[in-house]
Each structure stands twice: as C-alpha cells, then as structure tokens.
Design a protein around this motif. Sequence first.
Motif, short mmCIF file in Angstrom:
data_model
loop_
_atom_site.label_atom_id
_atom_site.label_comp_id
_atom_site.label_asym_id
_atom_site.label_seq_id
_atom_site.Cartn_x
_atom_site.Cartn_y
_atom_site.Cartn_z
N VAL A 54 -18.01 1.85 12.28
CA VAL A 54 -18.84 0.21 12.33
C VAL A 54 -19.22 0.13 13.51
O VAL A 54 -18.36 -0.16 14.53
CB VAL A 54 -17.82 -0.66 11.44
CG1 VAL A 54 -18.86 -1.39 11.81
CG2 VAL A 54 -17.38 0.51 10.33
N GLU A 55 -20.58 -0.44 13.65
CA GLU A 55 -20.51 -0.80 15.07
C GLU A 55 -21.81 -2.15 14.71
O GLU A 55 -22.69 -2.39 13.87
CB GLU A 55 -21.81 -0.27 15.21
CG GLU A 55 -21.29 1.30 16.47
CD GLU A 55 -22.14 2.20 17.57
OE1 GLU A 55 -22.96 2.02 17.71
OE2 GLU A 55 -21.71 3.38 17.05
N ALA A 56 -20.93 -3.28 15.22
CA ALA A 56 -21.45 -4.90 14.63
C ALA A 56 -21.01 -6.27 15.14
O ALA A 56 -19.92 -6.20 16.50
CB ALA A 56 -21.24 -4.92 12.85
N LEU A 57 -22.12 -7.09 15.34
CA LEU A 57 -21.53 -8.22 16.02
C LEU A 57 -20.37 -8.95 15.44
O LEU A 57 -20.82 -9.23 13.93
CB LEU A 57 -22.53 -8.93 16.29
CG LEU A 57 -22.55 -9.78 17.50
CD1 LEU A 57 -21.96 -10.04 18.45
CD2 LEU A 57 -24.05 -11.03 16.84
N VAL A 58 -19.45 -9.26 16.11
CA VAL A 58 -18.72 -10.25 15.48
C VAL A 58 -19.19 -12.09 16.22
O VAL A 58 -19.24 -12.24 17.24
CB VAL A 58 -16.89 -9.86 16.05
CG1 VAL A 58 -16.76 -11.75 15.14
CG2 VAL A 58 -16.68 -9.07 15.67
N VAL A 59 -19.36 -12.53 14.91
CA VAL A 59 -20.13 -13.71 14.74
C VAL A 59 -19.39 -15.16 15.49
O VAL A 59 -20.05 -15.51 16.61
CB VAL A 59 -20.95 -14.25 13.40
CG1 VAL A 59 -21.72 -15.51 14.03
CG2 VAL A 59 -22.11 -13.52 13.43
N ASP A 60 -18.08 -14.89 15.19
CA ASP A 60 -17.14 -15.95 16.20
C ASP A 60 -17.56 -15.73 17.43
O ASP A 60 -17.13 -16.52 18.04
CB ASP A 60 -15.76 -16.15 14.97
CG ASP A 60 -16.29 -16.51 14.04
OD1 ASP A 60 -17.32 -17.28 13.13
OD2 ASP A 60 -15.25 -17.03 13.04
N THR A 61 -17.33 -15.05 17.89
CA THR A 61 -16.45 -14.13 19.18
C THR A 61 -17.83 -13.75 19.79
O THR A 61 -18.00 -14.60 21.17
CB THR A 61 -15.18 -13.19 19.37
OG1 THR A 61 -16.27 -11.80 18.94
CG2 THR A 61 -14.27 -13.82 18.54
N GLY A 62 -18.71 -13.49 19.34
CA GLY A 62 -20.28 -13.04 20.06
C GLY A 62 -20.26 -11.96 20.96
O GLY A 62 -20.45 -10.85 21.38
#
Length: 99
Positions: A54-62
């Motif tokens: 998995v490679e994805a941005l965590v919205v809450d932490t950036g």
Amino acid sequence: MACWILPWVKAHAQGPIAVEQLLTNLLAKIPDFRFKTPTYFIQTPDKVAAEYQVEALVVDTGKFYKQTYCGVLLAANGKIKLLREALDTLAASKAFSKD
C-alpha cells in the motif's frame, strides 16, 4: 464474532457493525488506500496467503503511508473466518501520528 484490533492507531472494534464502522473511518483517512502488486502463495476457494503493498497519503497527518503486508485469509461458506496480517507497525504508527 468479528474483532479487529489496530494497536498502532489505538483502534479496536468488536462485532460486525463496529468492524465495518472502523474500516469506514480508517478508509476516510486514507482515501487512496489500495492493495498493489499482490504475490499469492496460496489461493484456493477457502484459503489465501499473499504479500501486498500500500502507498497512500494519510489525510489527517499529511504523511505518506507506505507498507508491505503479509496476510492469510481463511473462509467457510463464503464468509471470512480469519484474517491475519503482518506489517511494520512502526511505519503505520508514524504515518498516522500527528507529531
């Protein structure tokens, strides 16, 4: 009885409705979460063992969440009986931490 424990993000759910809500909330924080490049070691109608990324941005932490999972899924009569995954919990904790 369904149970899902994610200690690196301090999350625990018990029962199908609670597990579904936890998954929904988690995916809202990582909208681009997708398993990539699976390598299957076992793949039958009632058993799967695989490695996936998995490679994805965590919205809450950036922060960018990059992870390799190794999982085993056992099913019976079309229902999941067990899902066990191994992953780098430190990488998960860092990606979801706001500090």
